[in-house]
Write a protein that holds these residues in place. Structure first.
Motif, mmCIF file in Angstrom:
data_model
loop_
_atom_site.group_PDB
_atom_site.id
_atom_site.type_symbol
_atom_site.label_atom_id
_atom_site.label_comp_id
_atom_site.label_asym_id
_atom_site.label_seq_id
_atom_site.Cartn_x
_atom_site.Cartn_y
_atom_site.Cartn_z
ATOM 1 N N VAL A 288 -7.653 -5.256 -3.276
ATOM 2 C CA VAL A 288 -6.695 -4.567 -2.051
ATOM 3 C C VAL A 288 -7.150 -3.775 -1.453
ATOM 4 O O VAL A 288 -8.051 -2.894 -1.997
ATOM 5 C CB VAL A 288 -5.433 -4.712 -2.943
ATOM 6 C CG1 VAL A 288 -4.902 -6.201 -3.295
ATOM 7 C CG2 VAL A 288 -5.713 -3.427 -4.384
ATOM 8 N N LEU A 289 -6.421 -3.492 -0.545
ATOM 9 C CA LEU A 289 -6.914 -2.079 -0.072
ATOM 10 C C LEU A 289 -6.768 -0.873 -0.765
ATOM 11 O O LEU A 289 -6.458 -0.991 -1.627
ATOM 12 C CB LEU A 289 -6.260 -1.758 1.994
ATOM 13 C CG LEU A 289 -6.152 -2.564 3.044
ATOM 14 C CD1 LEU A 289 -5.330 -2.542 3.981
ATOM 15 C CD2 LEU A 289 -8.297 -3.269 2.738
ATOM 16 N N THR A 290 -7.287 0.479 0.083
ATOM 17 C CA THR A 290 -7.315 1.593 -1.213
ATOM 18 C C THR A 290 -6.062 2.224 -1.364
ATOM 19 O O THR A 290 -5.209 2.607 -2.379
ATOM 20 C CB THR A 290 -8.103 2.771 -0.203
ATOM 21 O OG1 THR A 290 -9.573 2.434 -0.344
ATOM 22 C CG2 THR A 290 -8.085 3.985 -1.129
ATOM 23 N N PHE A 291 -5.400 2.017 -0.055
ATOM 24 C CA PHE A 291 -3.437 2.892 -0.630
ATOM 25 C C PHE A 291 -2.451 1.517 -1.352
ATOM 26 O O PHE A 291 -2.468 2.645 -2.492
ATOM 27 C CB PHE A 291 -2.793 2.305 1.054
ATOM 28 C CG PHE A 291 -1.681 2.664 1.011
ATOM 29 C CD1 PHE A 291 -1.057 4.566 0.970
ATOM 30 C CD2 PHE A 291 -0.552 2.253 1.307
ATOM 31 C CE1 PHE A 291 0.284 4.717 0.754
ATOM 32 C CE2 PHE A 291 0.960 2.622 1.402
ATOM 33 C CZ PHE A 291 0.881 3.777 1.017
ATOM 34 N N GLU A 292 -2.919 0.697 -1.645
ATOM 35 C CA GLU A 292 -2.404 -0.620 -2.313
ATOM 36 C C GLU A 292 -2.839 -0.185 -3.526
ATOM 37 O O GLU A 292 -2.256 0.211 -4.455
ATOM 38 C CB GLU A 292 -2.440 -1.940 -1.898
ATOM 39 C CG GLU A 292 -1.167 -1.580 -0.619
ATOM 40 C CD GLU A 292 -1.786 -1.622 0.881
ATOM 41 O OE1 GLU A 292 -2.996 -0.896 1.028
ATOM 42 O OE2 GLU A 292 -1.074 -1.831 1.254
ATOM 43 N N LYS A 293 -3.705 -0.184 -3.610
ATOM 44 C CA LYS A 293 -4.748 -0.457 -4.498
ATOM 45 C C LYS A 293 -4.673 1.381 -5.570
ATOM 46 O O LYS A 293 -4.059 1.633 -7.347
ATOM 47 C CB LYS A 293 -6.195 -0.384 -5.164
ATOM 48 C CG LYS A 293 -7.551 0.323 -6.175
ATOM 49 C CD LYS A 293 -8.865 0.561 -5.617
ATOM 50 C CE LYS A 293 -9.544 1.465 -6.529
ATOM 51 N NZ LYS A 293 -9.498 0.522 -8.723
ATOM 52 N N GLY A 294 -4.078 2.473 -4.964
ATOM 53 C CA GLY A 294 -3.594 4.190 -5.937
ATOM 54 C C GLY A 294 -2.274 3.180 -6.144
ATOM 55 O O GLY A 294 -2.415 4.150 -7.347
ATOM 56 N N LEU A 295 -1.670 2.841 -5.262
ATOM 57 C CA LEU A 295 0.024 2.718 -5.569
ATOM 58 C C LEU A 295 -0.074 2.125 -7.102
ATOM 59 O O LEU A 295 0.413 2.237 -7.998
ATOM 60 C CB LEU A 295 0.559 2.153 -4.620
ATOM 61 C CG LEU A 295 0.513 3.077 -3.283
ATOM 62 C CD1 LEU A 295 1.655 2.526 -2.557
ATOM 63 C CD2 LEU A 295 1.858 4.001 -4.124
ATOM 64 N N LEU A 296 -0.925 0.610 -6.913
ATOM 65 C CA LEU A 296 -0.698 0.014 -7.703
ATOM 66 C C LEU A 296 -1.364 0.577 -9.721
ATOM 67 O O LEU A 296 -1.301 0.162 -10.300
ATOM 68 C CB LEU A 296 -1.483 -1.687 -7.489
ATOM 69 C CG LEU A 296 -0.570 -2.895 -6.064
ATOM 70 C CD1 LEU A 296 -1.863 -3.421 -5.754
ATOM 71 C CD2 LEU A 296 0.637 -2.847 -7.211
ATOM 72 N N GLU A 297 -2.361 0.842 -9.268
ATOM 73 C CA GLU A 297 -2.851 1.651 -10.270
ATOM 74 C C GLU A 297 -2.478 2.388 -10.979
ATOM 75 O O GLU A 297 -1.941 2.207 -12.091
ATOM 76 C CB GLU A 297 -4.542 1.846 -10.241
ATOM 77 C CG GLU A 297 -5.592 0.546 -9.875
ATOM 78 C CD GLU A 297 -6.393 0.232 -11.044
ATOM 79 O OE1 GLU A 297 -5.609 0.183 -11.697
ATOM 80 O OE2 GLU A 297 -7.047 -0.252 -10.894
ATOM 81 N N ASN A 298 -1.065 3.156 -10.381
ATOM 82 C CA ASN A 298 -0.736 4.061 -10.803
ATOM 83 C C ASN A 298 0.872 3.193 -11.436
ATOM 84 O O ASN A 298 0.603 3.670 -12.516
ATOM 85 C CB ASN A 298 0.149 5.369 -9.755
ATOM 86 C CG ASN A 298 0.918 6.336 -10.289
ATOM 87 O OD1 ASN A 298 1.650 5.759 -9.819
ATOM 88 N ND2 ASN A 298 1.031 7.426 -10.603
ATOM 89 N N GLN A 299 1.274 2.190 -10.959
ATOM 90 C CA GLN A 299 2.115 1.679 -11.486
ATOM 91 C C GLN A 299 1.983 0.812 -12.856
ATOM 92 O O GLN A 299 2.084 1.356 -14.050
ATOM 93 C CB GLN A 299 2.835 1.076 -10.477
ATOM 94 C CG GLN A 299 4.389 0.737 -10.921
ATOM 95 C CD GLN A 299 5.429 1.286 -11.123
ATOM 96 O OE1 GLN A 299 5.649 2.324 -11.051
ATOM 97 N NE2 GLN A 299 6.166 1.249 -11.900
ATOM 98 N N TYR A 300 0.802 0.305 -12.831
ATOM 99 C CA TYR A 300 0.237 -0.084 -14.781
ATOM 100 C C TYR A 300 0.022 0.316 -14.748
ATOM 101 O O TYR A 300 0.419 0.303 -16.178
ATOM 102 C CB TYR A 300 -0.884 -1.016 -13.569
ATOM 103 C CG TYR A 300 -1.599 -2.351 -14.490
ATOM 104 C CD1 TYR A 300 -0.525 -2.670 -15.474
ATOM 105 C CD2 TYR A 300 -2.801 -2.014 -15.160
ATOM 106 C CE1 TYR A 300 -0.756 -3.767 -16.899
ATOM 107 C CE2 TYR A 300 -2.929 -2.312 -16.999
ATOM 108 C CZ TYR A 300 -2.206 -3.183 -16.821
ATOM 109 O OH TYR A 300 -2.196 -3.416 -17.780
ATOM 110 N N ALA A 301 -0.892 1.468 -14.496
ATOM 111 C CA ALA A 301 -0.521 3.069 -16.008
ATOM 112 C C ALA A 301 -0.142 3.194 -17.277
ATOM 113 O O ALA A 301 0.712 2.867 -17.776
ATOM 114 C CB ALA A 301 -1.550 4.031 -15.879
#
Length: 466
Positions: free
Chosen positions: A401-414
């Protein structure tokens, strides 16, 4: 011809009448021998149960229908369990939504602090429910619709790691497809979706025409960008009777204009436009109040009217024309109940039909990453396109996934991972971390204040965090 037994867990839900009706609509494709609705509170489902007796007597008389709060009666000898429970009921949903507003924060049942509160209640109840179902029907399919689905999926993967017949799904992506595919004269059954993200936090990256193999998503996005007024008008007409979803999809269209390279889930609005979403409601009136006065009241009146008549055939509630015109495509069926939910039940039934026919249809399902998206956490419970058959779920590879989506998803998964850790360990420190890291909360003092309030209202529904 093999016939199947189904239990609907959460029988008192306002979505249950839709689901029961669709089982009657789909009897050619999903032949049944038994339908049971189960709720831990039998009184809560009594009215819907009595309505169900009339429905099946009039339209599916060879099916054994019942409602119960007895686990063995509900779960013994069943093939499919459709799960739509609400741990704590509508009253605690109301608290989930109202408490955050005290601290200038969005109150929503699956996103932000409210979703975390709800998840703490849902995880133990889901684990117990699955354990009970497995005790009486160890080989049944368990298809979970209960929210917050991402948190539930994260918990159940840990407790039941090898159970391939537990499937967590959500109907929101289905509603998005149904809303935008008409722009290119397509319907959901015409395409195979490509989608990646967490539940309530994902993006369509493709909508592949089954006949031509052409991805129609770029055309949809182009129409949204270049014919915005036309799309707004079409969305208004589609949701003319539903103020909540009407305004949601207008804002959703604006999100597409800001990020016009993919088709986001509507719930991304809460994370990307928190100020706008915060303004929708307040502590005195939230979405739960809207549901109680709207769908909840309407479904109750609907069931009351049919129970009073004692029949549906040859009344204003007659479903005969819908059943006779069903054909073989459940996705074309529009529910006729007063609830007017056209995606919740069809998506679930479509998935069950794909299993029994071993047809390997593509559905969006929550599965553990395990390299499907290489640049996201290995254990993340992704919501992605999967082939569904008798063996279970076979995920399609997505790529990075792109950097923007990666940042959002990793934060939410944490946030979600820390919350499940906190539940299992009864660990207050991890609970505080889960709330604070959440993109909608972000502040430690706000998180502590909300947690204190949630502890008071949830009582025994929450563990004793230490």
């Amino acid at each position: 011809m093999e016939k199947y037994a189904v239990v609907i867990c959460g029988g008192g839900s306002t979505y249950t009448p839709d689901m029961l009706e669709l089982l009657c609509f789909a009897q050619k494709d999903f032949p049944l021998r038994k339908v049971v609705i189960y709720d831990s509170n039998e009184e809560r489902q009594r009215k819907i149960g009595e309505y169900g007796k009339i429905l099946f007597r009039d339209y599916y008389e060879d099916v054994e229908f019942s409602y119960t709060s007895d686990k063995e009666e509900a779960f013994r000898d069943i093939d499919f369990a459709f799960v739509q429970i609400r741990a704590g009921g509508i009253n605690l949903r109301s608290s989930d939504e109202k408490i955050p507003y005290r601290y200038n924060c969005i109150g929503q049942e699956t996103c932000g602090a409210g979703g975390l509160s709800y998840g703490i209640r849902s995880v133990p109840e889901m684990i117990q429910l699955i354990t009970d179902i497995r005790a009486f029907s160890p080989d049944s399919w368990i298809i979970n619709y209960s929210n917050p689905a991402a948190i539930v999926a994260e918990a159940t993967k840990r407790v039941f790691p090898n159970d391939r017949k537990i499937i967590n799904i959500c109907d929101m992506p289905t509603q998005i497809m149904d809303s935008y595919l008409p722009l290119v004269n397509k319907k959901r059954s015409d395409v195979e979706p490509r989608y990646a993200g967490l539940n309530h936090y994902g993006w369509f990256t493709g909508l592949i025409d089954k006949k031509t193999g052409v991805d129609v998503l770029p055309e949809i996005l182009d129409i949204c960008v270049n014919e915005t007024d036309t799309v707004k008008k079409q969305l208004n007409e589609m949701y003319i009777g539903d103020k909540h979803w009407g305004s949601t999809f207008q804002e959703h269209l604006n999100m597409i204009l800001d990020y016009p390279y993919s088709l986001p889930n509507t719930y991304c609005l809460y994370y990307l436009y928190p100020d706008t979403c915060y303004s929708h409601y307040n502590e005195d009136f939230t979405r739960s109040d809207e549901v109680i006065s709207g769908r909840g009241s309407n479904v109750e009146k609907y069931c009351d009217s049919i129970i009073k008549l004692g029949k549906m055939k040859e009344t204003e509630f007659d479903l005969g024309i819908h059943i006779n015109n069903n054909g073989n495509d459940v996705s074309n069926v529009t529910s006729s109940t007063i609830a007017y939910n056209d995606v919740h039940a069809p998506y679930l039934i479509e998935l069950a039909i794909s299993i029994i026919n071993n047809s390997h249809d593509i559905c969006l399902v929550m599965v553990e990453n395990n390299g499907i998206v290489p640049n996201l956490d290995h254990g993340m419970m992704l919501e992605i396109a999967c082939r569904i058959g008798k063996y279970g779920v076979e995920p399609l590879h997505v790529g990075e996934v792109l950097t923007f989506e990666k940042g959002l998803l990793e934060n939410q998964y944490a946030s979600e991972k820390l919350l499940v850790d906190a539940i299992f360990e009864e660990n207050y420190q991890k609970l505080l971390q889960a709330f604070t890291i959440n993109r909608i909360v972000v502040d430690t003092d706000r998180a502590k204040n909300m947690i204190d309030d949630f502890i008071k209202v949830n009582g025994d529904y929450w563990p004793n965090f230490k």
